[in-house]
Design a protein around this motif. Structure first.
Motif, short mmCIF file in Angstrom:
data_model
loop_
_atom_site.label_atom_id
_atom_site.label_comp_id
_atom_site.label_asym_id
_atom_site.label_seq_id
_atom_site.Cartn_x
_atom_site.Cartn_y
_atom_site.Cartn_z
N LEU A 258 -74.41 -14.90 69.69
CA LEU A 258 -74.15 -15.75 70.85
C LEU A 258 -72.66 -15.69 71.17
CD1 LEU A 258 -76.14 -18.88 69.70
CD2 LEU A 258 -76.97 -17.00 71.07
N LEU A 259 -72.33 -15.26 72.36
CA LEU A 259 -70.92 -15.07 72.67
C LEU A 259 -70.50 -15.75 73.96
CD1 LEU A 259 -70.64 -11.31 71.68
CD2 LEU A 259 -69.68 -13.24 70.45
N LEU A 260 -71.42 -16.17 74.77
CA LEU A 260 -71.07 -16.77 76.05
C LEU A 260 -71.72 -18.14 76.14
CD1 LEU A 260 -71.52 -13.82 78.55
CD2 LEU A 260 -69.40 -14.68 77.56
N PRO A 261 -71.10 -19.05 76.91
CA PRO A 261 -71.69 -20.39 77.04
C PRO A 261 -73.15 -20.34 77.49
CG PRO A 261 -69.51 -20.34 77.99
CD PRO A 261 -69.79 -18.96 77.56
N SER A 262 -73.45 -19.38 78.37
CA SER A 262 -74.83 -19.33 78.86
C SER A 262 -75.80 -19.00 77.74
CB SER A 262 -74.94 -18.31 79.99
OG SER A 262 -74.64 -17.04 79.48
N HIS A 263 -75.34 -18.21 76.80
CA HIS A 263 -76.22 -17.89 75.67
C HIS A 263 -76.57 -19.16 74.90
CE1 HIS A 263 -74.23 -13.66 75.56
NE2 HIS A 263 -75.04 -13.81 76.58
N VAL A 264 -75.54 -19.96 74.68
CA VAL A 264 -75.78 -21.18 73.93
C VAL A 264 -76.79 -22.05 74.64
CG1 VAL A 264 -74.70 -23.26 73.01
CG2 VAL A 264 -73.50 -21.09 72.90
N GLN A 265 -76.68 -22.06 75.96
CA GLN A 265 -77.61 -22.91 76.70
C GLN A 265 -79.04 -22.39 76.67
OE1 GLN A 265 -75.03 -23.45 79.95
NE2 GLN A 265 -74.32 -25.22 78.78
N ASN A 266 -79.18 -21.09 76.58
CA ASN A 266 -80.53 -20.54 76.68
C ASN A 266 -81.17 -20.23 75.33
OD1 ASN A 266 -80.39 -20.58 79.45
ND2 ASN A 266 -79.35 -18.61 79.51
N ASP A 267 -80.35 -20.14 74.34
CA ASP A 267 -80.91 -19.69 73.08
C ASP A 267 -81.70 -20.79 72.39
OD1 ASP A 267 -80.81 -17.46 71.02
OD2 ASP A 267 -80.25 -19.23 69.85
N GLU A 268 -82.78 -20.35 71.80
CA GLU A 268 -83.70 -21.32 71.20
C GLU A 268 -83.08 -22.03 70.00
OE1 GLU A 268 -88.21 -20.91 69.74
OE2 GLU A 268 -87.50 -19.41 71.16
N ILE A 269 -82.51 -21.25 69.12
CA ILE A 269 -81.97 -21.86 67.89
C ILE A 269 -80.80 -22.76 68.21
CG2 ILE A 269 -80.74 -21.31 65.77
CD1 ILE A 269 -82.58 -19.05 65.32
N SER A 270 -79.92 -22.30 69.11
CA SER A 270 -78.76 -23.14 69.40
C SER A 270 -79.21 -24.42 70.08
CB SER A 270 -77.77 -22.38 70.26
OG SER A 270 -78.29 -22.20 71.54
N GLN A 271 -80.24 -24.32 70.89
CA GLN A 271 -80.73 -25.55 71.52
C GLN A 271 -81.34 -26.50 70.50
OE1 GLN A 271 -80.20 -26.89 74.62
NE2 GLN A 271 -78.73 -25.22 74.40
N ARG A 272 -81.97 -25.90 69.52
CA ARG A 272 -82.51 -26.77 68.47
C ARG A 272 -81.38 -27.46 67.74
NH1 ARG A 272 -86.42 -24.03 64.50
NH2 ARG A 272 -86.43 -26.10 63.62
N PHE A 273 -80.32 -26.74 67.50
CA PHE A 273 -79.17 -27.35 66.85
C PHE A 273 -78.60 -28.46 67.72
CE2 PHE A 273 -78.75 -23.95 63.70
CZ PHE A 273 -78.31 -24.69 62.63
N ARG A 274 -78.56 -28.21 69.01
CA ARG A 274 -77.98 -29.17 69.92
C ARG A 274 -78.85 -30.42 70.05
NH1 ARG A 274 -73.28 -28.04 69.72
NH2 ARG A 274 -72.16 -26.82 71.25
N ASN A 275 -80.14 -30.21 70.14
CA ASN A 275 -80.99 -31.33 70.51
C ASN A 275 -81.62 -32.05 69.34
OD1 ASN A 275 -80.45 -30.58 73.11
ND2 ASN A 275 -82.25 -29.26 73.25
N GLU A 276 -81.66 -31.39 68.22
CA GLU A 276 -82.31 -32.04 67.10
C GLU A 276 -81.27 -32.44 66.08
OE1 GLU A 276 -85.21 -29.39 65.53
OE2 GLU A 276 -85.93 -28.88 67.53
N LYS A 277 -81.64 -33.41 65.32
CA LYS A 277 -80.73 -33.84 64.25
C LYS A 277 -80.97 -32.97 63.03
CE LYS A 277 -79.29 -37.97 65.97
NZ LYS A 277 -78.08 -38.74 65.80
N TYR A 278 -79.90 -32.50 62.49
CA TYR A 278 -79.99 -31.72 61.26
C TYR A 278 -80.06 -32.69 60.10
CZ TYR A 278 -79.01 -27.78 58.14
OH TYR A 278 -79.08 -26.80 57.18
N GLN A 279 -81.07 -32.55 59.32
CA GLN A 279 -81.31 -33.54 58.28
C GLN A 279 -80.71 -33.10 56.95
OE1 GLN A 279 -85.03 -35.11 58.94
NE2 GLN A 279 -85.30 -35.93 56.88
#
Lengths: 479, 810
Positions: free
Chosen positions: B216-237
């Motif tokens: 992941l190298l661009l902001p758009s990647h972070v927004q579209n990528d599944e894993i990064s979105q999971r990191f963003r939206n879910e709580k890491y336990q």
């Protein structure tokens, strides 16, 4: 917003991924877009890299499910298909390309390592001539026992056994392959190759050296070797023994076995002599081993010369050993001398220094004071094997006969005496009508004097019976 | 986004400035310098930055106050005038010094700072800038994270040994969030630097995710990528003990509490505080601490695998209540019926009758006990299902069923018993040791495929070992008769009217045939094949089911040797297919993240098991056919109630894709193997992990339990077959053995170091990763055959299959 000149943090750009902005620029130029800013190129490069990774991650699933560890073009095709992108047609997973690294870039700011696919160069003439194209057989299976009740059988289908942990210790500590010098094994280390474990993992002890031979020699040769050695020793079955010797004498393709055979013979001789027992079996063993040496020398398909220095000790040991089993002693010494003679006639032309060296050894054995009769006899027989000149030099001139004679009582008929007499007859054969030397005759008296002078009293008496021979023996000396 | 923040910040900043301005009014050197500029100059003088003051003064005098450079485009309109000029003053200074390139960057940086939603931070920053160049100040933002992470790592590494295992898992989520933050805010280079600096220490455990993040190298990647979105939206336990959590909070707030020795001045300094603040931000927003009362010492080194991660989405949410702990989820699902499959009473009596008859006929002294075998004891501690719990089957039994049951009993009697537990403390050198080994370990027969073109992804043996099937990448399936019999189908030109009974049907069989047969029908690589188990080991199977990349499962009749049905429904490649233990039903797992249940007589799926977050890579039926286990690319395995279609257990603990599964024949355990090269053994009843078995050096392709559940056999891409003692406690060997053991595993592959063809090299993460646990009782290397299938016959003979990998593929 584009600024002229390179970005200030040039060093940091090296951290970016594999797909460089330069590549984007190249693509853009190929599409007639020449004014691509750094930023755009950089962003595009990042994005392209991300997309490539996406495809690769998808292809990795297909690779994994195909139970492979190498990704092929078909995986990429499948990945593109499920990502709803048209596959790249025209690439086939057969003959996966091998990438070669290009020579390093001459300029300091090169693009890093460059890889390319090297095309195989095919010589049409050769291909047509060789006519190697065969239809593949198609998939088939073979079954073998990977383990029988928890033990892996040592069959060709299974990889060679791994050494146990404690054997590995030394190797691990070194972190280097075990040096060949460390190995007490007689077998040379195997060169490592990709489809076979390196000797690092193999031998450290004798037991492993047994295993190593299995790696060095083909299975057939190993089998042949064991068959051969068991047929010869212990010498029980004459028929087998003769067959084995015949095979050794005439069969081609044993070159690989030669070092092992030579070693085996040497060890056999040493063992038989060392045991010191005077029994029959040892004698037989020795005679068989001499036969083996003879057979090896006779085999025209073998290239023996490099191993001559290893073959000589067994022969000379047999020849000169003081206490050979009595029933066989004479025969063994005779055979050994014959073998020696054979060896010398074959190889003295390529090794001119060979016969002088052997002669020196024999002379020492013959003349030096503390040797037993057996050794002396062997030496005389050995000199006979070398030739007339050697006998003359050794027995007559060198004073061998004198020494032997001084040790023998009158009327002695031991094999040693016989051997010396034989050696005399080699120089000058006995006459058919022996006329004894006449003491009264003056010329004969001088001959007798000379005989006593050269050969000592004992042998002078013996030779006195045959004037012709005596003259012959002396004549050679005078020449 | 950026507008409200600077506006809101105005009052705080303004007050000190105006205060200084009024104080030093008299010293104002030149008339055209505005009050703010003067304030800045005074401020600089007060602090003792004489050179900077001079520079500012020079610049102000040369340019005059209105000669402001073009301000950042988006900030102009809404920022208050005072703030604006103040900032420009700083910029001016900067422009003079470093060649005008700072402005653009700094403004964007500031904008980013603003967008991060922490106004007080910026105020503090600006207030504490002093005369330091703007560029440096603003670039503090990325270094901030760098600094914060370095300190956190130092703190974790410096903590007491007893806390370290529970602190270490914190590093990974914070690393991920920092990296994603940096990428999202466009600091690509800083992000890469950050990644290169800190990823190596996390690499052993998290290589897959880390690699993904590095793409992941661009902001758009972070927004579209599944894993990064999971990191963003879910709580890491993260699971932590109470005292450990207390220490962490202490460090985050005060910077104290178990700090590293020699942490240096960064700790108390400004930098340290800002670093901790950014760590705290991630902790507050994205982490969830599961604070347990348990003592820290009881936590085993691998325990974090089960309780750490983005768990909330991995655990099925049923009735509105949020369950984020796999344990509580598994507990909430109640008990499972894990007992053996019941047999219909009439079938049972018929089986016993036949057995009794055969015992009379055979005169085999042992066969009279067969009847006793027939009634299997129901193990204690498990609930047995009743007939009604089973999937519907034809009400009346057939001859084939009786034959199967009879054969099952006989096989059970003739079975070789494998007791690896006797191997503990046995010396292999002694003759007794050899005897015990023979008792404990199986005989393994390896079937090696040669001249396989693109690869054989799957292979299987029929239960009566009369047939072997292999699926190929070239889209076809090949059948072999292992008994050397001819495989014949039916002629294609017969009249159905001419068939009256079995004999006339037999006449329509092909006259000639070979011992092998190619089944063509799929249009993509065949990923899984399975023989119909209905006839058991009594007779050859009548059907074969296969799954392929063409998104279909196909049923092949082995009477006609043709494709009978194609089951369409999956939208994506079907990775795995398995028959239920009694036939008729089968399950598939696909790339479309679902598993499905099918019955042979319907072309549409009966059940869809949805819930996995990624591909369903493997499916297996529980021996009593009530449950279905699925392994997925989301690193979890689940257990589903076949009939209800609900998830009843979730198994979290693998650190990689779950590649294969096996149920124990006694129905209590599930073994799963993952791309993390570990085999996990799970207790189905509680859903807890029993142990983790490591030793393979490359992907594990297949697992099988022996009939008594005492031995587990695994085969994989490292060209070995390994035997594991199920009942032993396992665990790591003592440290001294480590290098030795790893070396030995390399030796097992029979490969010289540095050989590119060695599959183990690809997956060798670090020496510690490949330590063989103590329950690995035997390793059997093959020459170059990746083992794609391991299987036990009913008599406990182990059969393995794989395609020989030619050293040079050219």
């Amino acid at each position: 917003m584009s600024k002229p000149g390179p970005k200030p943090r040039a060093s940091a750009t090296q951290l970016t991924g594999v797909y460089k902005p330069e590549s984007i620029r190249d693509v853009a130029e190929s599409l007639n877009i020449f004014s691509l800013s750094d930023q755009v190129a950089g962003a595009l490069a990042s994005d392209v890299e991300y997309r490539i990774h996406q495809v690769i991650e998808e292809a990795a699933r297909f690779m994994r499910h195909a139970r492979r560890t190498t990704m092929t073009t078909s995986d990429i095709d499948q990945a593109l298909r499920v990502l709803n992108i048209e596959p790249l047609y025209g690439h086939f997973p057969h003959n996966p390309p091998t990438f070669h690294k290009a020579a390093p870039w001459p300029q300091p700011y090169g693009p890093g390592a460059v890889f390319f696919v090297q095309d195989e160069e095919i010589d049409f003439d050769r291909v047509i001539r060789e006519d190697k194209i065969t239809l593949p057989k198609g998939v088939r299976w073979t079954a073998h026992w990977l383990a029988v009740e928890g033990v892996q059988p040592l069959i060709p289908e299974n990889p060679p056994a791994i050494p146990r942990e404690h054997d590995m210790d030394g190797v691990v500590v070194n972190g280097k392959p075990g040096e060949p010098s460390k190995l007490s094994s007689i077998f040379p280390p195997t060169p490592p190759s990709s489809d076979r474990p390196s000797p690092i993992q193999a031998a450290k002890k004798q037991q492993q050296s047994q295993q190593l031979v299995k790696q060095v020699l083909s299975r057939e040769l190993q089998l042949y070797y064991t068959r051969l050695t068991t047929a010869l020793i212990p010498p029980s079955d004459d028929v087998k023994c003769i067959a084995a010797l015949a095979s050794l004498r005439h069969d081609a393709g044993l070159q690989a076995l030669l070092p092992y055979l030579v070693r085996w013979v040497a060890e056999g001789v040493v063992n038989a002599l060392k045991s010191g027992s005077q029994d029959d079996a040892d004698g037989k063993v020795l005679s068989v081993l001499l036969d083996v040496i003879k057979a090896i020398l006779d085999n025209t398909a073998l290239f023996v010369e490099p191993y001559l220095h290893q073959l000589l000790p067994p022969i000379l040991s047999t020849l000169l050993h003081s206490s050979l089993p009595p029933q066989h002693a004479t025969r063994l010494r005779t055979t050994a001398s014959q073998t020696l003679s054979h060896l010398l006639t074959q190889h003295s032309t390529t090794y001119p220094s060979l016969s002088p060296r052997i002669m020196k050894t024999l002379l020492l054995a013959l003349v030096s004071t503390d040797k037993g009769g057996g050794t002396r006899e062997g030496a005389v027989r050995g000199l006979m094997g070398i030739g007339k000149e050697a006998i003359r030099k050794g027995v007559v001139e060198g004073g061998g006969a004198k020494v032997v004679g001084s040790e023998c009582g009158p009327g002695d008929q031991s094999s040693l005496v016989e051997a010396v007499m034989e050696s005399f007859s080699v120089i000058c054969p006995k006459s058919f009508n022996p006329t004894p030397l006449d003491i009264g005759d003056e010329s004969d008296a001088t001959t007798m004097e000379q005989l006593r002078d050269v050969l000592g009293d004992f042998f002078a008496e013996r030779l006195a019976n045959d004037s012709q021979q005596a003259i012959g023996v002396l004549a050679g000396q005078q020449v | 986004m950026s507008t409200p923040t600077p506006a809101a910040s105005t009052p705080e900043v303004a007050s000190p400035v105006t205060a200084t301005a009024t104080n030093v009014e008299a010293t104002g050197p030149s008339s055209n310098i505005s009050s703010t500029d003067r304030a800045v100059l005074d401020y600089l003088r007060l602090r003792g930055f004489t050179t900077a003051e001079k520079l500012v003064r020079d610049s102000l005098e040369s340019q005059g106050s209105p000669a402001e450079p073009t301000p950042g485009p988006s900030t102009t309109s809404t920022i208050s005038a005072e703030d604006f000029t103040k900032r420009n003053a700083i910029y001016n200074q900067d422009v003079q010094r470093s060649g005008g390139n700072a402005l653009k960057e700094s403004s964007t940086v500031l904008r980013e700072l603003g967008s991060m939603g922490n106004p007080p931070n910026i105020q503090n920053l600006i207030a504490s800038i002093g005369s330091v160049g703007a560029e440096e100040v603003l670039s503090l933002d990325p270094t901030d994270k760098q600094e914060g992470f370095r300190e956190l790592e130092a703190w974790v590494d410096g903590s007491l040994d007893m806390y370290r295992p529970e602190f270490r898992p914190i590093l990974f989520p914070i690393f991920c969030h920092f990296y994603l933050d940096l990428i999202q805010h466009g600091f690509k280079e800083a992000a890469l630097k950050f990644f290169h600096e800190f990823s190596p220490s996390l690499q052993p455990q998290h290589s897959a995710t880390l690699h993904h993040l590095s793409t992941l190298l661009l902001p758009s990647h972070v927004q579209n990528d599944e894993i990064s979105q999971r990191f963003r939206n879910e709580k890491y336990q993260i699971r932590m003990s109470k005292s450990g959590f207390g220490l962490l909070v202490g460090w985050l707030t005060e910077g104290v509490g178990g700090e590293a020795p020699g942490a240096g001045e960064g700790f108390s300094g400004e930098k340290g505080k800002r670093g901790r603040a950014s760590v705290m931000r991630v902790v507050n927003n994205h982490l969830k601490f599961d604070v347990a009362a348990s003592n820290t010492t009881t936590v085993s080194p691998n325990a974090w695998e089960e309780s750490t991660g983005l768990l909330s989405s991995l655990i099925p949410q049923s009735n509105g209540t949020m369950i984020t702990d796999p344990r509580s989820f598994n507990a909430s699902k109640g008990e499972l019926k894990l007992g053996p499959m019941p047999i219909a009473e009439d079938l049972q009596t018929e089986t016993e009758r036949i057995l009794r008859e055969q015992a009379m006929v055979d005169r085999d002294p042992n066969s009279q006990y067969d009847v006793q075998w027939a009634r299997s004891l129901i193990p204690t501690g498990v609930i047995s299902p009743s007939m009604t719990d089973l999937l519907p089957h034809p009400p009346s039994f057939q001859t084939a069923d009786v034959k199967r049951e009879v054969e099952k009993v006989r096989e059970a009697r003739k079975r070789i018993r494998l007791e690896p537990s006797v191997l503990t403390n046995v010396n292999d050198e002694t003759p007794q040791g050899v005897v015990t080994r023979a008792r404990a370990l199986p005989s393994i027969c390896a079937y090696t495929l040669h001249d396989v073109g693109e690869g054989a992804p799957c292979s299987t043996f029929s239960q009566d070992i009369s047939l072997m099937a292999a699926g190929f990448s070239e889209s076809y399936i090949r059948l072999w008769s292992l008994k050397g019999e001819k495989l014949t189908g039916f002629r294609s030109d017969f009249q159905s009217s001419s068939i009256k009974d079995a004999t006339t049907l037999r006449k329509q069989k092909e006259k000639s045939g070979t011992t092998t047969r190619k089944l063509i029908g799929h249009s993509g690589p065949v990923y899984s094949v399975d023989f119909d188990p209905a006839s058991g080991s009594a007779a050859p199977p009548r059907y074969l089911i296969s799954a392929s990349a063409d998104a279909t499962a196909r049923l092949w009749s082995l009477d006609t040797m043709t494709n009978v049905v194609a089951y369409r429904g999956h939208q994506n490649p079907v990775w795995d297919v398995r028959w239920s233990p009694m036939g008729i039903y089968f399950a598939t797992g696909s790339r479309d993240k679902t598993a499905r249940l099918w019955s042979t007589d319907r072309t549409s799926a009966l059940r869809i098991y949805a819930g996995h977050l990624s591909d369903v890579d493997c499916v297996r039926f529980h021996p009593n056919s009530l449950y279905l286990a699925t392994g997925s690319s989301d690193w979890t395995a689940r257990l589903w109630d076949v009939q209800r279609g609900s998830c009843v257990r979730v198994f979290i603990g693998h650190q990689g894709i779950v590649s294969t599964l096996a149920f124990s024949p006694d129905g209590r355990y599930l073994a799963s193997a993952g791309e993390d090269l570990a085999i996990n053994l799970w207790d189905l009843g509680s859903g807890k992990r029993i142990k983790k078995m490591t030793g393979h050096t490359a992907s594990i392709y297949s697992l099988a339990f022996s009939a008594e559940t005492s031995l587990l056999v695994s085969g994989g891409a490292d060209w070995t077959v390994r035997c594991w003692d199920v009942k032993s406690a396992g665990g790591m060997p003592s440290k001294a053995l480590e290098p030795d053991v790893t070396n030995r595993t390399n030796g097992v592959n029979g490969i010289v170091e540095g050989d590119d063809m060695n599959p183990s090299n690809f997956n060798l993460k670090e020496p510690g990763e490949n330590i063989q646990t103590l329950d690995l009782v035997a390793t059997f290397p093959t020459k170059r055959t990746p083992i794609v299938n391991v299987q036990f016959t009913p008599r406990n003979l182990c059969m393995v299959a794989g395609a020989y990998l030619a050293p040079e593929q050219r």
